[in-house]
Design a protein around this motif. Structure first.
Motif, PDB file in Angstrom:
ATOM      1  N   GLU A  21       0.837  -1.193   0.000  1.00 10.95           N
ATOM      2  CA  GLU A  21       0.000   0.000   0.000  1.00 10.95           C
ATOM      3  C   GLU A  21       0.876   1.249   0.000  1.00 10.95           C
ATOM      4  OE1 GLU A  21      -3.793   0.221   2.471  1.00 10.95           O
ATOM      5  OE2 GLU A  21      -2.479   1.671   3.445  1.00 10.95           O
ATOM      6  N   ARG A  22       1.945   1.169   0.768  1.00 13.98           N
ATOM      7  CA  ARG A  22       2.879   2.294   0.837  1.00 13.98           C
ATOM      8  C   ARG A  22       3.505   2.555  -0.533  1.00 13.98           C
ATOM      9  NH1 ARG A  22       4.810   6.020   0.682  1.00 13.98           N
ATOM     10  NH2 ARG A  22       6.148   7.312   1.981  1.00 13.98           N
ATOM     11  N   LEU A  23       3.873   1.476  -1.231  1.00 13.68           N
ATOM     12  CA  LEU A  23       4.455   1.627  -2.568  1.00 13.68           C
ATOM     13  C   LEU A  23       3.454   2.286  -3.504  1.00 13.68           C
ATOM     14  CD1 LEU A  23       6.295  -1.748  -3.292  1.00 13.68           C
ATOM     15  CD2 LEU A  23       7.244   0.395  -2.475  1.00 13.68           C
ATOM     16  N   LEU A  24       2.187   1.950  -3.311  1.00 11.11           N
ATOM     17  CA  LEU A  24       1.159   2.480  -4.205  1.00 11.11           C
ATOM     18  C   LEU A  24       0.788   3.921  -3.883  1.00 11.11           C
ATOM     19  CD1 LEU A  24      -1.008  -0.707  -4.561  1.00 11.11           C
ATOM     20  CD2 LEU A  24       0.265   0.404  -6.377  1.00 11.11           C
ATOM     21  N   THR A  25       1.245   4.429  -2.712  1.00 10.59           N
ATOM     22  CA  THR A  25       1.052   5.853  -2.463  1.00 10.59           C
ATOM     23  C   THR A  25       2.286   6.627  -2.909  1.00 10.59           C
ATOM     24  OG1 THR A  25       1.827   5.625  -0.204  1.00 10.59           O
ATOM     25  CG2 THR A  25      -0.541   5.567  -0.550  1.00 10.59           C
ATOM     26  N   SER A  26       3.257   5.925  -3.506  1.00 16.89           N
ATOM     27  CA  SER A  26       4.405   6.595  -4.115  1.00 16.89           C
ATOM     28  C   SER A  26       4.140   6.634  -5.619  1.00 16.89           C
ATOM     29  CB  SER A  26       5.682   5.814  -3.809  1.00 16.89           C
ATOM     30  OG  SER A  26       5.811   4.738  -4.697  1.00 16.89           O
TER      31      SER A  26
END
Lengths: 239, 342
Positions: B180-185
């Motif tokens: 999820e964190r990667l997808l907010t990048s």
């Protein structure tokens, strides 16, 4: 306090029959610390995820920097810290920072400088080379915060940033928010801790997916005739 | 740039996890060694060709328990032999008759030789045991079981371990919230998938090279073709394992559920990869083979290692493996849409 950085317009969201967000409209202005206050399950995280680009509203629109979300080039200008620490525990803090810095296109001198700055801001400089698995809960929280700040975002979205952090650290984290605000960063923070809500410039109270009130902490207390934020929340909630 | 960041991070994580790294390399070596020691026999009905058979000799022969084809010339029989329509053919131009075998499966070789002994017995005076001259198209009479199984097992273990490790690590990325964190990048979905493939791909290449080198040069598995081809096949196979592992991890909620895919997805492949003779598998099941990546990899590996073939005989299998990977990759990117639409 003139340009809305975030503009939420009639946003609703449901998972099946369960209505998570119900016609929410809200504006957040440049350089303010806006607190989204509400009990767990009120829909705070869902709203915040929409603003971070992870979810989309069923009805209504979200605008960030006057552009409609979700968009990849807007995502670059947002710093997001989720409720759970999204860290690679089998790497060192430095390696985590390096990884995320590269994702945001930072490199060379700039990368190094930003890494030092953010680690200093969260007072973790001495633990840069430690494995994240050896970090305490509070340290992980601060590292997550540091990572979300790496690319100097104009809008910082923090989902429950101070959960499980002791009061001393909590104060130091809030001080770093104020320093960021002074530099012009807009901060959106969710919380269910009432006394923390008092430190925000403006508050949005959210309950069962509905925005029940919005304004400065002082306004909210005056309008409801309550002595503190908690009583104000209860008054607006119809209790 | 962003993909490189992902690649470096994955490689760092693998190197840090010494135990998993050891599992990926040492476990296949250990199992291959054990199999090597253990294997060194089910009755099979050989497909025999009979070249230019004089009628009066035929009357004397014991021709039961084989599927027979009759040929006028050796040339025609040889064609069918290399086309795998025959297991062996018998020639009667001299006494005693001689036999030519296809030779790549020691099981079949054994069955053929036993059948030939039996068939020709009536020709031999006083039941004497004349030596029958046997030629092999591929392989040789001293090829062991292991030489035949080896290429399939090599492919299988590479597939198995890469599938598991890649699946679990992507699963962890999801369950720990880092996905999820990667997808907010600003990382794009295809960049995530590509980063994973390159990161694990580099490691897999090293793994495949070490295991192949060990089985061939230390255990002495038969190796007629070029080592480079073996490497190429195993790398492409692990690419399918990698992409399939990542794909299936989206249907698992924890590590245990990922392991549950092994008996469903991984183990059945071994039955259809030619480890067991496909012709002895019930017909209502044999159609499964062409849907499993290992089927193609095993065929290609055997073509290179046992039959010594080159590019023109393996490129189709390689293309199919690549197509599997591409399909899985596209499905992966589609599966990521669940987490972020753009």
């Amino acid at each position: 306090m003139n340009n809305p950085i975030v503009s939420i317009q009639h946003v609703s969201k449901n998972y099946g029959k369960h209505q998570v967000l119900n016609d929410i409209s809200l504006e957040i202005y440049e350089g303010e610390i806006f607190g989204l206050l509400g009990p767990s399950g009120a829909g705070k995280t869902t709203l915040v995820k929409q603003l971070a680009g992870l979810e989309e509203p069923a009805q209504g629109e979200n605008y960030i920097f006057s552009e409609k979300m979700p968009r990849l080039d807007l995502i670059k200008r947002i710093g997001y810290m989720a409720q759970s620490d999204a860290l690679y525990t089998d790497l060192t803090a430095k390696e985590n920072l390096e990884f995320f810095a590269a994702l945001y296109g930072l490199s060379g001198k700039e990368k190094k400088q930003r890494m030092n700055e953010v680690m200093e801001l969260v007072s973790l400089t001495d633990h840069l080379h430690k494995m994240v698995s050896d970090y305490s809960g509070g340290m992980k929280r601060r590292l997550s915060l540091a990572i979300s700040l790496l690319h100097s975002p104009g809008l910082l979205i923090l989902d429950e940033p101070t959960v499980g952090i002791d009061p001393v650290l909590r104060r130091s984290i809030w001080e770093s928010f104020k320093r960021l605000k002074e530099k012009g960063t807009t901060i959106l923070v969710t919380t269910h801790v009432m006394d923390e809500a008092g430190k925000c410039d403006r508050l949005g109270m959210i309950r069962d997916g509905q925005l029940i009130a919005a304004g400065t902490p002082k306004e909210l207390m005056q309008q409801s005739g309550a002595a503190n934020i908690e009583d104000a929340f209860l008054a607006y909630g119809g209790a | 740039m962003r993909i490189m960041a992902l690649v470096i991070r994955i490689l760092r994580q693998i190197v840090r996890d010494k135990r998993t790294m050891a599992l990926l390399i040492l476990a296949p070596i250990l199992v291959m060694t054990m199999l090597h020691l253990v294997f060194n026999g089910d009755e099979y009905t050989p497909k025999m060709g009979l070249v230019d058979l004089p009628e009066k000799i035929e009357a004397q022969l014991n021709l039961e328990h084989a599927k027979l084809e009759y040929y006028e010339t050796e040339k025609l029989a040889e064609n069918d032999l290399s086309g795998k329509k025959l297991d062996a053919y018998l020639m009667f131009d001299q006494t005693p008759p001689s036999v030519v075998l296809e030779g790549s499966d020691p099981n079949v070789n054994g069955a053929v030789m036993r059948w030939v002994q039996g068939a020709l017995k009536p020709l031999q005076p006083n039941g004497g045991n004349q030596e029958i001259k046997a030629d092999y198209l591929f392989g040789s009479g001293d090829m062991g079981q292991f030489d035949y199984f080896g290429p399939v097992l090599l492919g299988f273990f590479v597939f198995f371990f890469v599938f598991l490790i890649a699946g679990v690590s992507f699963l962890r990325e999801r369950t720990t919230g880092t996905l999820e964190r990667l997808l907010t990048s600003p990382l794009r979905k295809w960049e995530i998938v590509t980063g994973y493939i390159i990161g694990f791909g580099i490691f897999t290449m090293i793994q495949a090279a070490i295991i192949a080198w060990y089985t061939i040069y230390v255990l002495g598995m038969m190796m007629e073709g070029a080592f480079g081809y073996v490497l190429l096949i195993t790398v492409l196979l692990s690419l399918t394992a990698l992409t399939l592992g990542i794909l299936l991890s989206s249907f698992a909620n924890n590590e245990l559920q990922m392991i549950q895919f092994i008996p469903i997805i991984v183990v059945p492949q071994i039955f259809f990869s030619g480890l067991f003779n496909l012709e002895t598998i019930s017909e209502w099941l044999s159609w499964v083979g062409p849907f499993t990546p290992l089927y193609y990899a095993a065929e290609a590996l055997r073509n290179v290692m046992v039959r010594g073939f080159g590019w023109e005989m393996i490129y189709k299998d390689l293309l199919i493996l690549l197509a599997f990977s591409l399909l899985f990759m596209i499905l992966n990117i589609a599966a990521l849409r669940r987490y972020r639409k753009i």
